[in-house]
Design a protein around this motif. Structure first.
Motif: not given
Length: 198
Positions: A15-16, A21-22, A44-45, A135-137
């Motif tokens: 998942c990470i 990659s996004l 998450i990095h 980015l919004h997760i």
């Protein structure tokens, strides 16, 4: 190995990698309760500051122990102070002018919305729209809302899914033991009490 010293499970690492990659946008992750959403998003990095949005007090405090860096808290009388990660209460950040006083658009590269099935609420939208992250997760165990409203108004797609059945079949979660209870009374004819404002 995770930032907190925990060994990541294969699916958490997968998942990470997908999130890493996004390039940007708003994306949803579905993980059943017990599969480790918090451990996953804590690893998450980061390519800038991270804001975690939660709607309950215990969820605001919970992620702190999973990070290897200072984590600020934005809730009620508690204020962050430029930390690389901030865990914030949606109710606090959306009320009054606190968001605008303490933060500016672009302050956060990444916003993580915990319990993302709540993300349709105007309070969440106000925060994300103002901060404009790259980015919004969203992380949720339940992407299907009871009111039938779709999360596609907030998130472009689901980039990773591991549901309850997947977790049970692979031994990460225990099987469900259901019981049916029969009662000999009825609520038919019982009216609902509603508080009225005076």
């Amino acid at each position: 190995m995770s930032a907190s010293g925990l060994k990541l499970r294969d699916y958490q690492a997968e998942c990470i990698d997908i999130i890493d990659s996004l390039d940007g946008g708003a994306h949803l992750v579905q993980m059943a309760t017990g599969l480790g959403k918090t451990v996953t998003f804590a690893n998450i990095h980061r390519h800038g500051r991270m804001l975690i949005l939660s709607h309950r007090d215990e969820l605001v405090a919970q992620p702190v122990k999973y990070f290897d860096c200072p984590v600020g808290i934005e809730k009620a009388s508690r204020h962050s102070n430029g930390e690389p990660v901030v865990s914030g209460s949606v109710q606090t950040l959306s009320r009054g002018t606190r968001l605008q006083r303490n933060f500016k658009p672009g302050d956060f590269d990444l916003i993580v919305t915990d319990e993302a099935h709540h993300a349709l609420a105007p309070t969440y939208q106000k925060i994300v729209d103002y901060l404009q992250p790259r980015l919004h997760i969203g992380f949720t165990a339940t992407p299907n809302r009871g009111d039938g409203r779709g999360l596609d108004h907030v998130f472009e797609d689901i980039v990773f899914q591991r549901d309850l059945l997947w977790g049970i079949r692979r031994g990460y979660l225990c099987d469900i033991d259901c019981m049916q209870v029969e009662v000999d009374w009825s609520t038919k004819g019982v009216s609902a009490w509603r508080e009225t404002s005076s």
